[in-house]
Design an enzyme around this catalytic site. Structure first.
Site, PDB file in Angstrom:
ATOM      1  N   ASP A  22       7.103   5.488   5.140  1.00 56.25           N
ATOM      2  CA  ASP A  22       6.207   4.685   5.960  1.00 56.25           C
ATOM      3  C   ASP A  22       6.670   4.730   7.420  1.00 56.25           C
ATOM      4  O   ASP A  22       7.855   4.935   7.710  1.00 56.25           O
ATOM      5  CB  ASP A  22       6.199   3.228   5.488  1.00 56.25           C
ATOM      6  CG  ASP A  22       5.646   3.071   4.085  1.00 56.25           C
ATOM      7  OD1 ASP A  22       4.864   3.937   3.663  1.00 56.25           O
ATOM      8  OD2 ASP A  22       6.007   2.080   3.418  1.00 56.25           O
ATOM      9  N   LYS A  23       5.751   4.499   8.315  1.00 58.81           N
ATOM     10  CA  LYS A  23       6.052   4.527   9.748  1.00 58.81           C
ATOM     11  C   LYS A  23       7.283   3.689  10.088  1.00 58.81           C
ATOM     12  O   LYS A  23       8.169   4.136  10.823  1.00 58.81           O
ATOM     13  CB  LYS A  23       4.835   4.012  10.531  1.00 58.81           C
ATOM     14  CG  LYS A  23       5.075   3.834  12.022  1.00 58.81           C
ATOM     15  CD  LYS A  23       3.867   3.202  12.688  1.00 58.81           C
ATOM     16  CE  LYS A  23       4.154   2.894  14.153  1.00 58.81           C
ATOM     17  NZ  LYS A  23       3.003   2.209  14.808  1.00 58.81           N
TER      18      LYS A  23
END
Length: 305
Positions: free
Chosen positions: A138-139
């Site tokens: 995830d970012k």
């Protein structure tokens, strides 16, 4: 164009509209503000400003551009390289870096950086948007991940991930004092029935998901845990820890809305990766040390104890 219809949850209440859209749609804050400025966002059927504070139950509609193809260009973005040879490259991904281009993040991604560093020598199995990408983070999750330079290496790595023979170990700071020394969360994960941006434990239509956790240290109201993935579902650790009532600290989707920790995004770090080299057959172990913001969260938890 694509229309996104969202409902603000109790945990998201009180957020600014632009901050809410950033996490709910996984877009940059500047892109969220652009959508609002050009009246592409409504709250309860009416135009709203970026600084509007949301209430539980508010209905947010956003119309975003859907681009089937991006022109992905090499960009000279610094990379923390853990290991590299002619077949694979292992990166310590920085928190805040998006893995591949998507709506709101057309460039500045890990893929752009890899294209520059590897001079275009990346696996083409996942197409022009995700060259070399075998798995993703995830970012706002930092840490170790592997990419493939050749199609043969890509296939070998993908088979290991599918067979669960490649092992990924994460560190997380979670809410609450976990009484057990270790445990297993075995609960299927699927798309959230009401909020399509989120995932959820669902026993109807969900896919098998298994997370093993071990307590590393307790801080009164918080626990530092090690999580090992047996499967690799979207947001798996974040969903599973929230499911057992120990959400990851500062998680904008699944956590508590009033976290006071010095970190942007969830306190989750991909610490270790164990795999067999897809070409040489050699067993390999990679580690990414905890970044400063994660260590700062541990210190804050200790101060609160």
């Amino acid at each position: 164009m694509e229309e996104k219809n969202l409902i603000v949850t109790e945990q998201e209440q009180g957020k600014r509209l632009d901050v809410y859209l950033t996490s709910a749609l996984d877009i940059s804050r500047s892109y969220a503000q652009q959508l609002i400025q050009r009246q592409g966002v409504t709250v309860n059927g009416k135009d709203a400003k970026a600084n509007r504070r949301l209430n539980e139950g508010d209905r947010v509609k956003a119309v975003i551009e859907v681009q089937e193809e991006y022109k992905v260009v090499p960009q000279d973005i610094p990379l923390d390289i853990v290991y590299e040879d002619k077949d694979i490259i292992v990166i310590n991904k920085a928190r805040g870096m998006v893995v591949h281009p998507a709506a709101g993040n057309p460039d500045g991604t890990l893929v752009n950086a890899l294209l520059y560093h590897c001079q275009g020598e990346l696996s083409g199995i996942n197409g022009v948007i995700r060259p070399g990408i075998v798995h993703r983070l995830d970012k706002d999750t930092s840490g170790v991940m592997v990419a493939a330079k050749t199609d043969e290496a890509h296939k070998g790595l993908a088979e290991q991930i599918k067979a669960h023979s490649a092992h990924r170990t994460y560190w997380a700071l979670v809410h609450g004092n976990i009484s057990e020394e270790r445990g297993i969360v075995d609960a299927p994960i699927g798309r959230h029935p009401k909020d399509r941006i989120k995932m959820a434990v669902t026993f109807k239509g969900g896919r098998e998901a298994v997370t093993h956790f071990k307590v590393l240290k307790r801080y009164g109201d918080y626990t530092w845990v090690e999580c090992k993935l047996e499967t690799g579902r979207t947001h798996q650790i974040r969903v599973h820890m929230a499911y057992i009532h120990h959400p990851v600290v500062n998680d904008p989707l699944y956590g508590y809305k009033k976290d006071d920790f010095p970190i942007e995004g969830q306190a989750l770090h991909s610490h270790c990766l164990d795999l067999v080299h897809p070409i040489t057959g050699k067993a390999m172990h990679f580690e990414a040390p905890a970044p400063a913001d994660f260590l700062a969260c541990l210190k804050r938890a200790e101060e609160k104890d």
